[in-house]
Structures are given as C-alpha cells and as structure tokens.
Design an enzyme around this catalytic site. Structure first.
Site, PDB file in Angstrom:
ATOM      1  CB  CYS A  40     -10.395   4.577  -3.001  1.00 38.15           C
ATOM      2  SG  CYS A  40     -10.012   2.846  -2.777  1.00 38.15           S
TER       3      CYS A  40
ATOM      4  NE  ARG B 104      -4.250  -2.301   2.423  1.00 36.57           N
ATOM      5  CZ  ARG B 104      -3.700  -1.901   1.287  1.00 36.57           C
ATOM      6  NH1 ARG B 104      -2.697  -2.589   0.762  1.00 36.57           N
ATOM      7  NH2 ARG B 104      -4.146  -0.819   0.664  1.00 36.57           N
TER       8      ARG B 104
ATOM      9  CD  GLN C 125      -2.624   2.912   0.678  1.00 32.53           C
ATOM     10  OE1 GLN C 125      -3.798   3.142   0.909  1.00 32.53           O
ATOM     11  NE2 GLN C 125      -2.256   1.950  -0.140  1.00 32.53           N
TER      12      GLN C 125
ATOM     13  CG  ASP D 130      -4.620   6.383  -0.970  1.00 28.97           C
ATOM     14  OD1 ASP D 130      -4.160   6.081  -2.074  1.00 28.97           O
ATOM     15  OD2 ASP D 130      -5.250   5.601  -0.244  1.00 28.97           O
TER      16      ASP D 130
ATOM     17  CG  HIS E 217      -8.498   8.534  -4.242  1.00 28.05           C
ATOM     18  ND1 HIS E 217      -8.303   8.559  -2.879  1.00 28.05           N
ATOM     19  CD2 HIS E 217      -8.278   7.253  -4.632  1.00 28.05           C
ATOM     20  CE1 HIS E 217      -8.005   7.342  -2.459  1.00 28.05           C
ATOM     21  NE2 HIS E 217      -7.981   6.532  -3.505  1.00 28.05           N
TER      22      HIS E 217
ATOM     23  CE  LYS F  94      -0.487  -3.272  -9.310  1.00 33.13           C
ATOM     24  NZ  LYS F  94      -0.215  -3.575  -7.893  1.00 33.13           N
TER      25      LYS F  94
ATOM     26  CG  HIS G 203      -7.452   4.501  -7.030  1.00 34.20           C
ATOM     27  ND1 HIS G 203      -8.231   4.269  -5.918  1.00 34.20           N
ATOM     28  CD2 HIS G 203      -8.264   4.269  -8.100  1.00 34.20           C
ATOM     29  CE1 HIS G 203      -9.444   3.904  -6.294  1.00 34.20           C
ATOM     30  NE2 HIS G 203      -9.478   3.884  -7.617  1.00 34.20           N
TER      31      HIS G 203
END
Length: 633
Positions: free
Chosen positions: A328, A357, A375, A377, A379, A459, A505
């Site tokens: 992000c 991570r 990921q 992802d 946004h 979320k 997100h």
C-alpha cells in the site's frame, strides 16, 4: 432469597450448585457446564445471585471447547504419570482440538502416543472428579515451585489478581480459569495427532518446549469422521503433491522462500493471467512498486510502530531501507504523483506485488505460511459517497472468482477495531458502519469478529471452504481513513476545493502461493483442464510413431493446448501409469491405427476412453473444455 431462572422464565431459589439448579429447572440431558447470564461456569459452582441459568451441552460449540480443554488436562495428567518431572506451559483448546506445551525430561515422538492414550483411557475410567480450587497468588506460586513447574510460576507471577483458580484431578493440578467438565469420564473420545517444537511464550529467546496436538469430540462417530477427514487431508497434502507433480520445492538455502518449477509456474501464470484480464475488464489498472523503500516511508505509514517485528531491513548508501511487507505505501506514492480530480475517482490500482514478512521458523508450512509471497493487491481511492458501491463491486468480483470459477463456497466475517488501532473512535465507527451496510445491502450473510481488524481500519474477510470441509482465509476488504491522512492524499472536488479520498485495500487470492497450495489440496493435484500444467499427454507405443505424435502436438499447440510427448523407451503400461500419476486431463495412445488414419484415441481422466476420433474432432472437444469467462460484473 435470590431466584435463578431458565430461558423460559421458570424460577427456583439460588444457593445450590449449578448442576442441581439445572435439574430443578427441568434441564434434560447431560450438560458439561452451565451458563449464568451468558458466562460459562462449572456445574459444581454454587450460584448465590440472581440470573438466567442455561445448560451447556457437549455438542455445542461452547461445550466442545470445554471438552477439548478438559482433554488437554487429561493428556497432561497422563504425561505426568508416565514421564515424572515434566513441567507444563499452556494447554488451550483450538479449532478442532487442543495442544499442550511441555518441558519433558526426555524427548517423545508419535511412537509414544499409544502409551499416553492408554493412560488417558485409564484415567477416564477412574471418573476422577475435576475440582476448582481458589487460592492466593503467593500460595499458588509456592505450590508450583514445590511441583518443580517454573512455567506455571512465571505465569502466576505475571498475573495481577490477588487470587487465582486451579483445577485438580487426582494427583494432577493445573492453573486454569475454567470451566471444566465435572469428571474425567466426560472426555472418552480423543486422539493424539502430532508432536512439534514450540518456544515458550513464542519467543526464540526462551526454551523450546514439546507441543503435543490432539483432538476430542462429544461422540465417537464425530471423532471417527474427523479422523477420516484428517486422513483425506494427508493424502492431499500440497507439500507431498508438490514434489510428486514437480510443481515446487522447499530448499534449506531459502527457508520460507518457495522455489517454483516449470510445471508449477504454468499454474501460477494461469491464475495471474485470469486475474489480470478480470481486473482490466472491471475498471482496474495494473501498477508495480519497488521491493525496497526508504525506512521513513514505513515510519510515516505506521508500519514501523505496528509491524516492524515482521519486517526485513537493509542499508543502501548509508541510508536505512526496508523490504516491503505490504504494497500500500508504494501505491500511495503513485497516487501522489499527480493532482487528482473527482472525475478521476474511483481510481482502482491493482498490483501483483511480491512482499516479504518475517515469520518464525516454527510456523512455516509449505506454501501456506511463507516469508515471501505474491499479494494480489488492489487499492481503490474514492469519494465517501461511493464507498459502499465500491465495496459491493469488490464482493461481486470475489463471488464470481471464488464460486463461479473455482467452485468454493465461502463465509464472510466483519472484523472490527483492534487494541493497537490508529485513528479516532469516530472514524472507526464510520468505517465499520460502511462495511456493515454494504454487507447488509448486498444480502451477504456475515458474522462479526470483534477486535481483529487491521491497525489502520476494519475489514471484511472471506473464508473459503474446500471439498473436504476445511476453511481458508483468503480475500479481504479493508476500509482505511488513516493512510490518506498520514500521506495527505487529496483530490479536487466539483467545488474546486481539496478533499480527502477514502482508501480501500483489497485482495482476492490473498497470497498467490497460499491460494495455489489450497488449489493443490482441494483438487488433490487433479487440476481442472484450464489450470493443468500438461493438458494432453501423447503416448506413442513405439519410436516409429513419435513423428506422428509430434505432428499432433504441433496441431494442439496452435490451439494453445499444453501438450507433452512421452518419447521414453518404456512399455505403454508404464507410460499410462505415469500419466495417471501426473493427473493429466487427457492421455492419447498413438499406434499404427492412429498414425495411418490421422486420428487419435484419447482417454479422459474423468470419463475414461472416448474411442477413436479424428484430430479435428479432438480439437473441437478440447476447445469446448471449460475456461473461465472474462466477465464485466
């Protein structure tokens, strides 16, 4: 005298044990515990105040939790009997079972389980009462010092309450809040499953304890059904199938960093290609952001305060940098490269971003828990007025991909403000209301998961259910007022003034690596045609027929059919068995009849032999195989 009532309003005088009061109120069956005004208590607890008293039965979720925790104590007593000198950490119930962390005088393995289980069965037959005892912290510390149990001493020393509760069964005593079943006869249906190492309190600086996992159920048939599911799960283990099907490997040189082989990359690329086409069709644009960014960015985003223990760091030109754990902040920098107008919004930017991570070595698990993953992802930046519509649009995309394309049923959770949250209570209330209203207006059933939101916003989580009933958390939608504030994001409104966008997100696959592991186990390696690494395997029965097999391969290749020719000098039977082991959707035996007649004799993995047919007919059959439709939702 205080009165105790049941759910129907019938009342009796308080002052007796909960079990006695339940019987007086006409409760049928054999409860394992009770609830007083919604709080679980032991059946032996004396009720002195007014309230609504209800039974907790073994078959309920609460009842199973109590049975499993009581079985953890049962196992600990058996281990203490068989291995004197054992010290005990914690032994909670978990989903589908329990575990106990123990400091053992000598190592044990799964070969020790039969002896431990026999001792557990003996204790069950003894029907030992399980008694709650309350004492001062100081007395409890002395008790466990006398039992040579340093882990219990440490736990009690960290408590602030002046008194603590213990549970005693026979010679075994344990620190515990309870409640528990009345006696050991209530826990006869159990099975020990596995043994692992676990650092005390999850810290690598502490001693490594032995963690024994087990499961327990209210009925024998439920236990047997669960063990059957576990056996099925073992046969589908993606780590085993990953090796057998040559999809990926895990190397000691990169713990937690999977290596994808050519066949595995076919699946990964197929998943990504479908993802890209679906997102372009539905108004997303794709971006790519760097793997390494200045540490100051992560301080500004809040990750430094809330996530740095899970991050990797490096230094470039004497400046501190971090390897991104999330995509992000990089996407936000792209947003800030231009002045944005309300006419540009909603702006949907998607990224197949590789993130890193730090996960402790003890929790790494194949593709399911890794240190490096991709990921999917996206946004979305939008005005407050369209937030709910954008959330509904994401949910439509999730529904199509999960259910229509991959065949997964799923359930939805709304996760609310956690303890380490950023921002005001008012912002969180607005964000949580927006997600809740979007779920309700779209007719989506959901449960609330209190306190499990991200530190920057609430979320929605999507939990997929595979073909043997296991659930996997994959997609998420997170509503974020914090990042736009921290990075001073703006857009020019219709009034010519600057306004703050709302940021969403979201992921659908979640982690592509984990999603691939789920697919491997769900399909047991027998992938649907559009995902199969090899879609057609050509099996010439002799070297003379290899040229015709190559010709067929070329024709199939022109239709983008992934085809292999088995040119090994092996008997046909072995070639067929190997193709079956590779779970290829179609295998085609090629001999004199096919080569001279320009035909093929395909065998379908699910339908068996399809008979001799022309190459054109086979191509038509393959062209009609399912491929996911790229659909605007």
């Amino acid at each position: 005298m205080a009165l105790v009532r049941n759910a129907e309003g019938q009342a009796v005088e308080a002052g007796k044990k909960a079990g006695e009061l339940l019987r007086a109120l006409g409760a049928a069956g054999r409860p394992v515990a009770a609830k007083l005004d919604g709080k679980a208590i032991d059946l032996e607890s004396v009720v002195t105040c007014e309230g609504v008293l209800e039974p907790i039965f073994a078959e309920s979720e609460e009842g199973l939790d109590i049975i499993r925790h009581s079985t953890a104590h049962l196992m600990a007593q058996a281990v203490e009997n068989l291995f004197p000198g054992t010290s005990f950490g914690v032994g909670p119930s978990i989903k589908d079972g329990f575990y106990y962390d123990m400091g053992l005088p000598s190592p044990i393995s799964e070969e020790s389980f039969p002896a431990i289980e026999e001792e557990m069965k003996r204790i069950v037959k003894d029907r030992l009462p399980i008694d709650r005892v309350e004492m001062s912290r100081a007395d409890a510390i002395e008790l466990f010092k006398g039992r040579n149990d340093p882990y219990k001493v440490e736990l009690i020393s960290d408590l602030e309450e002046p008194t603590v509760s213990l549970y005693r069964q026979g010679t075994y005593v344990d620190l515990c809040r309870g409640p528990h079943v009345p006696d050991t006869s209530y826990t006869p249906f159990f099975k020990l499953l596995s043994v692992a190492g676990a650092y005390w309190r999850g810290s690598e600086k502490n001693p490594m304890l032995t963690r024994v996992y087990g499961t327990a159920f209210a009925a024998k048939k439920d236990l047997e059904a669960h063990l059957k599911r576990l056996e099925e799960a073992r046969s589908r283990d993606h780590r085993k199938l990953g090796v057998e099907l040559d999809l990926f490997s895990l190397q000691s040189e990169g713990p937690g960093f999977p290596f994808f082989h050519p066949r595995g990359m076919v699946i990964m690329n197929s998943i990504m290609e479908f993802w890209r086409k679906m997102h372009l069709k539905n108004g997303y644009s794709e971006i790519r952001t760097p793997l390494i960014l200045d540490r100051s960015l992560w301080i500004q985003s809040g990750h430094w305060d809330h996530y740095r223990d899970n991050m990797y760091f490096t230094e470039i030109d004497e400046r501190p940098f971090a390897v991104k754990p999330m995509n992000c902040p990089g996407g936000i920098l792209i947003y800030k490269t231009q002045i944005r107008s309300y006419r540009d919004l909603p702006l949907r930017m998607a990224e197949l971003g590789i993130v890193h991570r730090h996960e402790r070595s003890g929790v790494l698990h194949g593709l399911m828990r890794v240190r490096c993953f991709t990921q999917d992802d996206a946004h979305l930046y939008c005005t407050p007025e369209v937030v709910k519509e954008e959330i509904k649009g994401i949910m439509k995309l999730c529904r199509y991909i999960y259910t229509d394309v991959f065949g997964f049923p799923y359930r939805v959770e709304l996760s609310t403000r956690p303890e380490n949250s950023m921002g005001s209570e008012e912002q969180w209330n607005i964000a949580e209301s927006a997600l809740k209203e979007a779920l309700e207006e779209s007719g989506t059933k959901f449960t609330v998961n209190p306190g499990d939101g991200a530190f920057y916003g609430p979320k929605i989580d999507f939990h997929l259910e595979d073909c043997i009933g296991r659930t996997w958390q994959c997609g998420t939608i997170q509503l974020d007022f914090q990042m736009p504030e921290k990075f001073d994001l703006n857009f020019i409104g219709a009034d010519g003034a600057q306004h703050r966008p709302v940021m969403l997100h979201r992921t659908i696959y979640g982690s592509l690596e984990r999603f691939m592991g789920i697919l491997i186990e769900n399909f047991a390696g027998a992938f649907p045609f559009w995902l199969a690494p090899t879609q057609v395997k050509l099996l010439p029965i002799a070297a003379d027929f290899i040229p015709y097999a190559k010709k067929v391969q070329e024709a199939l290749g022109e239709h983008d059919i992934r085809t292999e020719v088995d040119i090994r000098d092996e008997k046909l039977g072995k070639k067929i068995r190997d193709a079956q082991m590779q779970k290829v959707p179609y295998m085609v035996v090629i001999g004199e009849k096919e080569a001279s007649g320009g035909s093929v004799a395909p065998r379908c993995r699910t339908k068996g032999d399809l008979g001799n047919m022309s190459l054109d007919s086979f191509l038509e059959l393959l062209d009609n195989e399912y491929r996911p439709e790229i659909r605007k939702l």
